[in-house]
Design an enzyme around this catalytic site. Sequence first.
Site, mmCIF file in Angstrom:
data_model
loop_
_atom_site.group_PDB
_atom_site.id
_atom_site.type_symbol
_atom_site.label_atom_id
_atom_site.label_comp_id
_atom_site.label_asym_id
_atom_site.label_seq_id
_atom_site.Cartn_x
_atom_site.Cartn_y
_atom_site.Cartn_z
ATOM 1 N N VAL A 1 0.837 -1.201 0.000
ATOM 2 C CA VAL A 1 0.000 0.000 0.000
ATOM 3 C C VAL A 1 0.872 1.251 0.000
ATOM 4 C CG1 VAL A 1 -1.759 1.294 1.254
ATOM 5 C CG2 VAL A 1 -1.901 -1.205 1.133
ATOM 6 N N LYS A 28 -7.446 -1.656 9.218
ATOM 7 C CA LYS A 28 -8.744 -1.907 9.866
ATOM 8 C C LYS A 28 -8.573 -2.419 11.279
ATOM 9 C CE LYS A 28 -7.940 -4.303 6.777
ATOM 10 N NZ LYS A 28 -7.541 -5.055 5.594
ATOM 11 N N VAL A 34 -11.758 -0.736 4.341
ATOM 12 C CA VAL A 34 -12.857 -1.623 3.964
ATOM 13 C C VAL A 34 -13.070 -1.512 2.458
ATOM 14 C CG1 VAL A 34 -15.244 -2.293 4.389
ATOM 15 C CG2 VAL A 34 -13.952 -1.115 6.182
ATOM 16 N N GLY A 78 -10.942 -2.158 -0.067
ATOM 17 C CA GLY A 78 -9.808 -1.798 -0.921
ATOM 18 C C GLY A 78 -9.994 -0.452 -1.581
ATOM 19 N N ILE A 100 -12.771 0.529 -3.257
ATOM 20 C CA ILE A 100 -14.179 0.900 -3.418
ATOM 21 C C ILE A 100 -14.497 2.070 -2.489
ATOM 22 C CG2 ILE A 100 -16.558 0.061 -3.202
ATOM 23 C CD1 ILE A 100 -15.419 -2.802 -3.509
ATOM 24 N N GLY A 160 0.127 -14.648 -3.430
ATOM 25 C CA GLY A 160 0.269 -13.484 -2.555
ATOM 26 C C GLY A 160 -1.050 -12.953 -2.013
ATOM 27 N N GLU A 213 -1.734 -14.809 3.573
ATOM 28 C CA GLU A 213 -0.474 -14.727 4.298
ATOM 29 C C GLU A 213 -0.062 -16.106 4.797
ATOM 30 O OE1 GLU A 213 -0.304 -11.331 6.986
ATOM 31 O OE2 GLU A 213 -2.140 -10.626 6.011
ATOM 32 N N LYS A 264 -14.023 -5.396 9.279
ATOM 33 C CA LYS A 264 -14.606 -4.516 8.264
ATOM 34 C C LYS A 264 -16.093 -4.309 8.539
ATOM 35 C CE LYS A 264 -11.152 -5.795 4.844
ATOM 36 N NZ LYS A 264 -10.763 -6.809 3.848
ATOM 37 N N GLY A 322 -5.262 -5.072 -3.174
ATOM 38 C CA GLY A 322 -4.318 -4.729 -4.236
ATOM 39 C C GLY A 322 -3.744 -3.355 -3.995
#
Lengths: 364, 364
Positions: free
Chosen positions: A11, A88, A115, A117, A119, A170, A173, A188, A285
């Site tokens: 990120v 989060k 929450v 990504g 959107i 990926g 985890e 979320k 992503g």
Amino acid sequence: MNVGLLGFGTVGSHFYLLAQQQPGVKVKAVLSRRPRPEVSCLVTADVARILSDPDIDTVVEAMGGLHPAYEYITAAMEAGKHVITANKQVVCTYYNELLALAEKTGVALRCTAAVGGGIPWLTSLRRAARMDKMVSVEGIVNGTTNFMLSAMVRRGASFADALHEAQLLGYAEADPSADVEGYDARRKLVLSANLAFGVSLMEEDIPCVGITNIQPRDVAVVRDKGLTFKLMAYACREARGISAYVAPVLVQQHTTEANVEDTGNILTLVGEHIGRQSFLGAGAGGWPTASNVLADCLAVAAGERGYYTRDCTPCFVKNELLDGQWFYRFKGEYYFRQCTAEAAFSTYAVHLMEDPEALMAKVR
Amino acid sequence: MNVGLLGFGTVGSHFYLLAQQQPGVKVKAVLSRRPRPEVSCLVTADVARILSDPDIDTVVEAMGGLHPAYEYITAAMEAGKHVITANKQVVCTYYNELLALAEKTGVALRCTAAVGGGIPWLTSLRRAARMDKMVSVEGIVNGTTNFMLSAMVRRGASFADALHEAQLLGYAEADPSADVEGYDARRKLVLSANLAFGVSLMEEDIPCVGITNIQPRDVAVVRDKGLTFKLMAYACREARGISAYVAPVLVQQHTTEANVEDTGNILTLVGEHIGRQSFLGAGAGGWPTASNVLADCLAVAAGERGYYTRDCTPCFVKNELLDGQWFYRFKGEYYFRQCTAEAAFSTYAVHLMEDPEALMAKVR
């Protein structure tokens, strides 16, 4: 706006690149343990150099995890800096503390990327909740489990194979429990329900069933009934409180939810007047998530503050009014049962004691 | 914020009721030819009383139609009042004039309710376009035709029967041409594409085919291929300009678009970085539409202005690069053809001259 960026993972690095396209947003320093030759501003492993820099007005926290993220966020707010985070877990765990501190210090606290990504969910929900009474919020909010369920449904993969594939790509985890046990989805849900209903829910109050017990045979059985598994987070406003759960849900194969594939997310709000609105997109992503972080920066630069407020009611979860049909596998046999969500989850807890592979799902 | 409300039809009356719940938004006067005993503020048939009232800072135009809406809107802006409208026709037709006037007078001009009813589409698109390069916008944006197509697909209704039913239910007007010929969808496409790509498109430049020529036999033929008709508006950015059209599109039956039923709308943006995001909800109706008008009021009260800017490029539509497969019925026979959108629409125009009931649809 001068930004101090904490963390340079997926990120953080994508945010750094996106911010370079925005004349109004300048990343002045990056907190990173490793050298980052690709970064043209100050790179430091010493957070104090960022938090004490009076030129930095906004801190973007992109480290993840509870600690030291919480300590850095609160220190930034105490220093009068706005905070934008995609984390989060930290907002959910320290919800009341962070809101109180934002109010005390007068800084902005935003977490739109936490929450859905990329959107614009929390901002749209905030907008709707200001104008209308929210009836319910729900959605497919965890891309990892949705990717795994897609593989299990489309290709008959086992849970273990789907997990392995998600890890290779990926999406999952090394320790996948936050995803596959539903905890990530539950966080979320808390962030969404708090905003929708003006409450402060406790994560642990919300019954949460993940996807670990779904077997290829289950997928085949429900497919023959025209249904498919989705891990859904759901909360609604009842007369006496909030009902909420995270659990596998059986949706009809032709529905919008059923067709959210791979790492996609869908988030839906229902308002008393505006009805049902759904928001679909990439739930994770680097680019999508970073774009929501950047959007928060632009909102703060335009004078907006956080969307969460302290006038929220601490609230227990009551699932005793939420009626519906539930699907169980118990000792290899399948059952349907009409009952409240509360009864469903207690039955499941009993089943789990007797048959650790017991399965439950809500039937839509 | 003190509002002068022009028009008290479906949108106006619902806005009036919603605004009463908002402490910051006060409707001070309503323009209406008829008396409105249910309204507690001034009701007048004389627009000058509203436009000359210095206490009124914001005009909500909910009359629809080009005239006198355009004259009232420009007079309000000249008088230094912010303008919020749900009127896609007037914004689309006088796009350049209204933007220039908003810039000159420094007032806000917003029309979020003009596209997608209650869906926060234009605001989300604006937000995305600020952060990312938009690749395409598309959607099912006309609730009337989607209702009719749903009836034709699900129940085998003829176009005439579906139209009659839509008229009985108040979804279609006595003169339904703006809906069934696709002109309403095209206006919404112009408003979306202008915002997404920073351009100023001319309505008339965009090829537009409605649903009038779709017959029950066509619906049956495509159903057997797993497809269904949807009236889609589409625009994308090409190297040399914007490609755009409004036409029936054949979508796979399991897709999200295929499952947008009745008067529902879906709007989708694709960004270079953020990927595909879709927004679903009620595309019309008093409450949803009024809620977007009210959201615009709250945004203006919070200091936001319009999302359209004058630094837009006048732009011709070029469909010569947009390749794809097209479906035709011509003199009772069905054909598939791979060609550019430009070639498809010119072929269709030729077909129409020979067989006025010729049908075309894009194949997804």
